[in-house]
Design an enzyme around this catalytic site. Structure first.
Site, mmCIF file in Angstrom:
data_model
loop_
_atom_site.group_PDB
_atom_site.id
_atom_site.type_symbol
_atom_site.label_atom_id
_atom_site.label_comp_id
_atom_site.label_asym_id
_atom_site.label_seq_id
_atom_site.Cartn_x
_atom_site.Cartn_y
_atom_site.Cartn_z
ATOM 1 C CG ASP A 1 120.073 166.858 89.246
ATOM 2 O OD1 ASP A 1 119.519 167.454 88.278
ATOM 3 O OD2 ASP A 1 119.566 166.824 90.379
ATOM 4 C CG ASP B 1 122.058 166.326 95.128
ATOM 5 O OD1 ASP B 1 122.245 165.096 95.265
ATOM 6 O OD2 ASP B 1 120.944 166.806 94.873
ATOM 7 C CE LYS C 1 118.962 170.346 91.064
ATOM 8 N NZ LYS C 1 117.675 169.659 91.003
#
Length: 194
Positions: free
Chosen positions: A93, A117, A95
Site C-alpha cells: 500500500d 504504515d 502511496k
C-alpha cells in the site's frame, strides 16, 4: 478498534513485519500493547515520533517538486522499499500518504524521508505471517486503487515489482503534482491501471 479482530491482526502483523526491516527510511515500530479499561480491550502500536508532514500534504501545499529537490526524496523512498524487499516484505500500500518528510535539522541538511504504515504488508518468506497476509473478506481488494499494480488488482502473485509500480506512481505525483490515473470512481481508476 478491538471489536474487529481483522484490524487487531493487521496491527500485530504490522509490528511483526516492520520490526524485521532496519533502515533509517522505515518508521520504527516498537511494540503492540493492549489496554483493558473497558470490557473490550483496545490495541495500540508504539512507534517512532515523526516530526514532519506526509508527501501528499506537501504536494497539496507546494504542488510539484522540482527535480533537484525531488531526487533526494525519490532516492530515500527507493532505499526504504529496497530494504523491505531485501527481507522479503512487500509494502502493498505504498502511496504518498504513507511517506513522511521530516523537518530538516538545519537549512543545510537534507530532510529525512520515512515510509510508514506496513499494516497491509505481505511477507514472501515467513509462512506464518504470509498465511495471514491477505486478511480480508473473500474477494475484498486490499490497497489504494490509485497506486495498485495491475497484478495486485487482478489477484496475481505479489512481488517487489508490485511496490516498484506504486513507487513509479508516487514519483510521477512527486514531479507533476497529480497521479497518472484518475477517474470519478475507484473502479474506473482500477480499469485504467490495468
Amino acid at each position: 478498534i478491538a471489536a474487529d479482530e481483522r484490524i487487531n491482526q493487521r496491527f500485530r502483523r504490522e509490528v511483526q513485519l516492520a520490526r524485521k526491516i532496519t533502515n533509517p527510511n522505515i518508521c520504527r515500530i516498537f511494540d503492540l500493547f493492549q489496554h483493558h479499561s473497558t470490557s473490550t480491550p483496545v490495541f495500540f502500536v508504539t512507534m517512532e515520533l515523526l516530526d514532519g508532514e506526509t508527501l501528499a500534504d506537501r504536494l497539496k501545499r507546494e504542488g510539484p517538486i522540482p527535480a533537484e529537490r525531488a531526487l533526494p526524496i525519490a532516492l530515500q523512498m527507493a532505499e526504504a522499499l529496497a530494504a523491505a524487499h531485501a527481507v522479503g516484505i512487500i509494502h502493498r500500500d505504498f502511496k504518498s500518504n504513507n511517506v513522511m518528510i521530516l523537518r530538516a535539522e538545519s537549512a543545510a541538511s537534507t530532510a529525512r524521508v520515512v515510509v510508514t504504515d506496513f499494516g497491509l504488508a505481505y511477507s514472501l518468506s515467513d509462512e506464518t505471517v504470509a498465511a495471514g497476509a491477505a486478511i480480508s473478506v473473500e474477494g475484498e481488494m486490499i490497497g489504494t486503487p490509485e497506486y495498485m499494480a495491475p497484478e495486485q488488482i487482478q489477484g496475481g502473485a505479489l512481488t517487489p515489482a508490485t511496490d516498484v509500480y506504486a513507487l513509479g506512481i508516487v514519483l510521477y505525483e512527486l514531479l507533476t503534482g497529480v497521479r497518472p490515473f484518475t477517474a470519478d470512481n475507484p473502479m474506473a481508476v482500477l480499469y485504467k491501471q490495468i
